[in-house]
Design an enzyme around this catalytic site. Structure first.
Site, PDB file in Angstrom:
ATOM      1  N   GLU A  63      -8.695 -10.121   3.998  1.00  0.00           N
ATOM      2  CA  GLU A  63      -9.116  -8.762   3.623  1.00  0.00           C
ATOM      3  C   GLU A  63     -10.461  -8.785   2.913  1.00  0.00           C
ATOM      4  OE1 GLU A  63      -6.129  -6.357   1.745  1.00  0.00           O
ATOM      5  OE2 GLU A  63      -7.537  -4.733   1.327  1.00  0.00           O
TER       6      GLU A  63
ATOM      7  N   SER B 290       0.853  -1.204   0.000  1.00  0.00           N
ATOM      8  CA  SER B 290       0.000   0.000   0.000  1.00  0.00           C
ATOM      9  C   SER B 290       0.881   1.243   0.000  1.00  0.00           C
ATOM     10  CB  SER B 290      -0.940   0.002   1.212  1.00  0.00           C
ATOM     11  OG  SER B 290      -0.238  -0.282   2.401  1.00  0.00           O
TER      12      SER B 290
END
Ligand code: KIV
Length: 285
Positions: A188, A52
């Site tokens: 996730e 990320s």
């Protein structure tokens, strides 16, 4: 702290002990030394140098442009800021999918940079690669559900595992990663019931993000938590507005410079070192 007054580091086996003891695992991402220092001082158990990085720090649209070199540099930066937390680093897109041998070499680069474990995305299809990395002595964290490196296949950040077939596949993926020797699982963007089911069915500690409260721990992206992300996903909670605080601080500095209020004498140096005559030609002050 141990008896010698040294901070006791969180190790990979500690995650399993935390699961067994029912202690929630607190994980967060970080990308730089100051961020890592703040997270470590806050007492988190795991700092993930996530890919990320691309969106949070490098201004990229997604994770796909992040390279092994990016991850090496930021893993080293984070490791320099951490005293207690376990440092886990993401293997970025195309650093492990093509060849297991390449995966082992790239995992080794991240360990040399300061990671104690690496994370990779995928289940059954990655089991052989996980086995090879673990055989090289490197702990692996798996990542199932919405896996950002496959965003093009999913067509966006979509909840995964909603139908029976998808849920069964995810359970099979979790089992395959466990059999391959993974140390933990990130889950996730999957339904809370499915995450709780995987947690119950698997022997591995599970760390959820957008996967409900039934996991053994939670992880969020630091920039979402502290208010530095332009768009925060529903799965996160914002605890501070650092973007506003940073802009306000910089605006106050700019106003002081323009108004002559900065610098003051206490921010300046005199020339005493050279007998009060000011800076000498050729000096380094
Ligand atoms: O890269 C990342 O930040 C991650 C977390 C969202 C789990 O993989």
């Amino acid at each position: 702290m141990n008896q010698e007054g040294l901070v006791k580091r969180v190790t990979v086996p500690e995650l399993a002990r935390m699961r067994a003891a029912g202690h929630p695992i607190v994980a967060i991402t970080a990308y730089t030394t100051p961020e890592a220092r703040c997270c470590d001082a806050a007492g988190v158990d795991v700092v993930l140098v996530g890919d990320s990085l691309g969106r949070a720090v490098l201004g990229l649209p997604d994770e796909l442009g992040v390279t092994v070199e990016d991850m090496e540099r930021h893993t080293a930066a984070v490791a320099r800021g951490v005293r207690r937390a376990l440092v886990v680093a993401d293997l970025p897109f195309l650093s492990y999918q093509a060849e297991p041998a390449e995966a082992v070499r790239n995992a080794g680069r991240l360990v040399r940079a300061g990671a104690s474990a690496v994370k990779l995305e995928g289940g059954l299809a990655m089991a052989g690669t996980v086995e090879r990395i673990v055989a090289a002595g490197i702990p692996v964290v798996g990542h199932l559900g919405f896996t950002p490196q496959s965003v093009r296949r999913f067509g966006g950040a979509r909840v995964q595992g909603r139908g029976r077939r998808e849920a069964d596949q995810l359970l099979a993926d979790a089992r395959a990663l466990e059999t391959a020797g993974a140390s933990a699982l990130v889950l996730e963007l999957i339904p809370a019931e499915l995450a709780a089911g995987v947690t119950a069915a698997s022997g591995l500690p599970t760390i959820g993000i957008g996967a409900g409260p039934g996991c053994n721990g939670q992880i969020l992206v630091l920039h979402d938590v502290v208010g530095l992300s332009p768009r925060v996903p529903r799965l996160a909670r914002v605890y501070a507005d650092l973007a506003r605080a940073m802009s306000a601080a910089v605006a106050a500095y700019a106003a002081d410079v323009r108004g002559g209020a900065f610098p003051r004498p206490e921010n300046s140096h005199d020339g005493r070192r050279w007998g009060g005559d000011g800076i000498q030609p050729g000096s380094d002050a």
